[in-house]
Design a protein around this motif. Structure first.
Motif, PDB file in Angstrom:
ATOM      1  N   GLU A  40      85.763  99.827  72.249  1.00  0.00           N
ATOM      2  CA  GLU A  40      84.744 100.082  71.225  1.00  0.00           C
ATOM      3  C   GLU A  40      84.814 101.493  70.671  1.00  0.00           C
ATOM      4  OE1 GLU A  40      80.909  99.120  72.684  1.00  0.00           O
ATOM      5  OE2 GLU A  40      81.320  96.974  72.903  1.00  0.00           O
ATOM      6  N   SER A  41      85.339 102.442  71.455  1.00  0.00           N
ATOM      7  CA  SER A  41      85.399 103.836  70.994  1.00  0.00           C
ATOM      8  C   SER A  41      86.709 104.182  70.307  1.00  0.00           C
ATOM      9  CB  SER A  41      85.185 104.781  72.181  1.00  0.00           C
ATOM     10  OG  SER A  41      86.221 104.584  73.141  1.00  0.00           O
ATOM     11  N   ASP A  42      87.669 103.242  70.264  1.00  0.00           N
ATOM     12  CA  ASP A  42      88.990 103.549  69.710  1.00  0.00           C
ATOM     13  C   ASP A  42      88.913 104.000  68.252  1.00  0.00           C
ATOM     14  OD1 ASP A  42      89.442 102.302  72.152  1.00  0.00           O
ATOM     15  OD2 ASP A  42      91.355 101.460  71.506  1.00  0.00           O
ATOM     16  N   ALA A  43      88.138 103.277  67.454  1.00  0.00           N
ATOM     17  CA  ALA A  43      88.062 103.588  66.022  1.00  0.00           C
ATOM     18  C   ALA A  43      87.463 104.966  65.796  1.00  0.00           C
ATOM     19  CB  ALA A  43      87.237 102.516  65.305  1.00  0.00           C
ATOM     20  N   GLU A  44      86.454 105.308  66.606  1.00  0.00           N
ATOM     21  CA  GLU A  44      85.824 106.620  66.442  1.00  0.00           C
ATOM     22  C   GLU A  44      86.772 107.750  66.835  1.00  0.00           C
ATOM     23  OE1 GLU A  44      82.338 106.237  68.753  1.00  0.00           O
ATOM     24  OE2 GLU A  44      81.348 104.889  67.339  1.00  0.00           O
ATOM     25  N   LEU A  45      87.522 107.542  67.927  1.00  0.00           N
ATOM     26  CA  LEU A  45      88.488 108.549  68.338  1.00  0.00           C
ATOM     27  C   LEU A  45      89.582 108.690  67.294  1.00  0.00           C
ATOM     28  CD1 LEU A  45      89.727 110.548  70.310  1.00  0.00           C
ATOM     29  CD2 LEU A  45      90.717 108.613  71.577  1.00  0.00           C
ATOM     30  N   ALA A  46      90.068 107.569  66.780  1.00  0.00           N
ATOM     31  CA  ALA A  46      91.114 107.615  65.761  1.00  0.00           C
ATOM     32  C   ALA A  46      90.618 108.339  64.514  1.00  0.00           C
ATOM     33  CB  ALA A  46      91.573 106.204  65.413  1.00  0.00           C
ATOM     34  N   ALA A  47      89.376 108.100  64.128  1.00  0.00           N
ATOM     35  CA  ALA A  47      88.806 108.765  62.948  1.00  0.00           C
ATOM     36  C   ALA A  47      88.671 110.259  63.178  1.00  0.00           C
ATOM     37  CB  ALA A  47      87.451 108.143  62.606  1.00  0.00           C
ATOM     38  N   ALA A  48      88.225 110.647  64.382  1.00  0.00           N
ATOM     39  CA  ALA A  48      88.087 112.072  64.692  1.00  0.00           C
ATOM     40  C   ALA A  48      89.445 112.765  64.678  1.00  0.00           C
ATOM     41  CB  ALA A  48      87.415 112.244  66.051  1.00  0.00           C
TER      42      ALA A  48
END
Length: 245
Positions: A40-48
């Motif tokens: 679930e946190s992959d997209a947020e990490l990728a965006a950061a």
């Protein structure tokens, strides 16, 4: 002041550009994990990571920096550098001598804050100038021993901390074992305890071989340049890994 030292302050100034992380529900250990690493946190990490990469590369020039072009144009020192390696080597010939100077860019991490007082009596915290630990090996054809200098490169020039002489094979030995064997041998007196005339003579000896303030400035500039390149490469590699299904 190095870019690495400035990075936290620059990051703080652009916080609004990085997506705000949302709360992630707590999972129990027995809960099933999503397939193919799609957490679930992959997209947020990728965006950061993408935002950080965009910021670091925005307006970056692809041309070779002037200090590096100048070194190559002079043709005196040769540079050997591997991406993502901490060690950088520059070398040259001087008559029948071979000079090999090794330095580590990780020393940029060791820059500690320093405090000073401004004209109004306010305490100001700043970052101390870079001090890059360097090792200079001077070997001579036909000689059984070699000189090994411990130096510190800063914007003000080199500071010699030690001069040792070893059997050439020992002086050239690399890795932890070589370092341990050298430390088990007599390393010579601490440089600043030598007579001032001897210290000055050593400085002249090094300057004649091109180990001078200009080279020290190159080492500091190249360390900052390489660290930035390796950091941008790290961001790209981690972002690609996170995005891989």
């Amino acid at each position: 002041m190095s870019l690495r030292a400035l990075r936290p302050a620059l990051r703080a100034a652009r916080t609004a550009r990085v997506p705000v992380a949302r709360a992630v529900a707590t999972r129990t250990f027995h809960a099933s994990c999503p397939a193919f690493g799609a957490g679930e946190s992959d997209a947020e990490l990728a965006a950061a990571l993408a935002a950080e990469y965009a910021y670091e590369t925005e307006g970056a020039s692809s041309s070779k920096p002037g200090f590096l072009q100048e070194l190559q144009d002079e043709g005196v020192w040769s540079l050997a550098d591997t991406a993502n390696s901490d060690d950088v080597v520059i070398s040259r010939k001087f008559g029948d001598e071979a000079l090999k100077l090794t330095f580590q860019i990780s020393d940029l991490d060791n820059t500690d804050p320093v405090e000073s007082v401004d004209a109004d009596g306010n305490v100001v915290e700043d970052v101390a100038p870079a001090f890059i630990t360097s090792s200079l090996l001077i070997s001579k054809s036909g000689a059984k021993k070699a000189l090994l200098f411990d130096l510190g490169a800063s914007p003000d020039g080199f500071e010699v901390t030690n001069v040792a002489i070893y059997e050439t094979a020992l002086a050239e030995a690399t890795g932890a074992e070589g370092d341990w064997k050298r430390r088990s041998s007599y390393m010579g007196p601490q440089f600043d305890t030598l007579d001032a005339v001897v210290q000055d003579a050593f400085q002249a000896y090094l300057a004649e071989r091109g180990v001078d303030a200009a080279l020290s400035n190159f080492i500091v500039s190249y360390s900052e340049y390489k660290e930035q390149k390796d950091y941008v490469g790290w961001l790209a590699d981690v972002k690609q890994f996170v995005n891989t299904d």
